[in-house]
Design an enzyme around this catalytic site. Structure first.
Site, PDB file in Angstrom:
ATOM      1  N   TYR A  33       0.835  -1.197   0.000  1.00  0.00           N
ATOM      2  CA  TYR A  33       0.000   0.000   0.000  1.00  0.00           C
ATOM      3  C   TYR A  33       0.867   1.243   0.000  1.00  0.00           C
ATOM      4  O   TYR A  33       2.061   1.201   0.257  1.00  0.00           O
ATOM      5  CB  TYR A  33      -0.949   0.001   1.200  1.00  0.00           C
ATOM      6  N   LYS A 149       6.551  -2.056   1.954  1.00  0.00           N
ATOM      7  CA  LYS A 149       5.367  -1.443   2.578  1.00  0.00           C
ATOM      8  C   LYS A 149       4.148  -2.363   2.392  1.00  0.00           C
ATOM      9  O   LYS A 149       3.258  -2.111   1.575  1.00  0.00           O
ATOM     10  CB  LYS A 149       5.108  -0.052   1.992  1.00  0.00           C
ATOM     11  N   LEU A 205      11.055   1.272   7.239  1.00  0.00           N
ATOM     12  CA  LEU A 205      10.459   1.699   5.979  1.00  0.00           C
ATOM     13  C   LEU A 205      11.259   2.865   5.417  1.00  0.00           C
ATOM     14  O   LEU A 205      11.666   3.766   6.155  1.00  0.00           O
ATOM     15  CB  LEU A 205       9.010   2.135   6.203  1.00  0.00           C
TER      16      LEU A 205
END
Length: 285
Positions: A33, A149, A205
């Protein structure tokens, strides 16, 4: 007003959008996403999100079902249809629907692609930027590929609830004594004027807002060091803050019940937030 969402090539009222119970995003969290912010009806950092989306898909061996140009058009059309001035656009792509099996389905299985908007009036004027966040530390119990992600966000959700139960706003995750990141954001400390944030790797991330903020900091002649920092360093910092697509730059004033620095919003975080919002508005598309 019923939102219009995007599902597999069609714009639909949200109550008419349906996804198969056999979708691998639902059964295996087999998908990725992105969240793109909207200010003044324009998209922030779209290029960075599109590039990271492609990287995440490639790491999971999922073929991207939509071109970057078409994806941009979908984002803009959803902003128009839902009359979004300030807000967020959520994008999710999964490996698609197939009979339940741990092995990937055939490569030609159609992906599922979903986008929807969330209106957030005054997104850039979040009052928390004036008071700062309170965070707690928790053990990082996520899987090892946090640089992808993916939609598997159960532990970060648990972390948010741990923070809420402790009277805080968020949690910083800690692994082997070092802070990795927040539940949905990258983490930073400031010591003697130097901005310190964890280096890129599989442990965190690769934040799109992170990249922009560090670029702006260096352009403003601020000193930046990308390395792991300990929980003790964080508690002894002069300032702290987080970055994310929805929070931009947000000061952190308390960690595990103790003030960070003066316990007030610091100058570095405030200046970086101001720079980020101003420069992002200029570059928005």
């Amino acid at each position: 007003m019923t939102r219009t969402v995007y599902l597999n090539g069609a714009y639909l009222p949200e109550d008419q959008a349906k996804v198969s119970i056999f979708d691998r995003g639902f059964l295996f969290a087999d998908g990725v996403y992105e969240v793109t912010s909207v200010l003044g009806g324009k998209l922030l950092d779209f290029e960075g999100h599109a590039v990271r989306l492609q990287r995440s898909l490639s790491e999971l061996e999922i073929t991207n079902p939509i071109s970057k140009d078409d994806l941009l058009e979908v984002h803009r059309e959803l902003v128009r249809l839902n009359e979004i001035d300030d807000g967020l656009i959520y994008l999710q792509i999964t490996r698609g629907a197939a009979d339940r099996d741990f092995a990937y389905p055939p490569a030609d299985t159609p992906c599922t692609i979903v986008l929807f908007t969330q209106a957030k009036p005054g997104l850039a004027e979040n009052p928390m930027a004036q008071t700062g966040l309170k965070v707690i530390s928790i053990e990082d119990q996520r899987w090892g590929r946090r640089d992808i992600k993916t939609v598997q966000l159960l532990y970060p959700s648990m972390g948010k609830m741990m923070a809420k139960a402790a009277g805080a706003h968020d949690a910083w995750m800690v692994e082997d004594g070092f802070v990795t990141e927040g539940t949905s954001n990258n983490a930073y400390i400031v010591k003697n004027g130097k901005i310190i944030t964890r280096h890129l790797g599989h442990e965190i991330l690769h934040g799109i807002t992170r990249a922009a903020v560090l670029r702006f900091a260096r352009e403003a002649q601020m000193e930046v060091e990308e390395r792991a920092f300990t929980l003790d360093e964080a508690k002894d910092a002069d300032e702290a803050f987080i970055t994310s697509a929805s929070m931009f730059v947000m000061p952190v004033v308390e960690l595990d019940g103790a003030p960070i620095g003066t316990g007030k919003v610091g100058q570095v975080a405030s200046r970086l937030r101001e720079i980020y919002v101003d420069e992002s508005r200029k570059a928005a598309i």
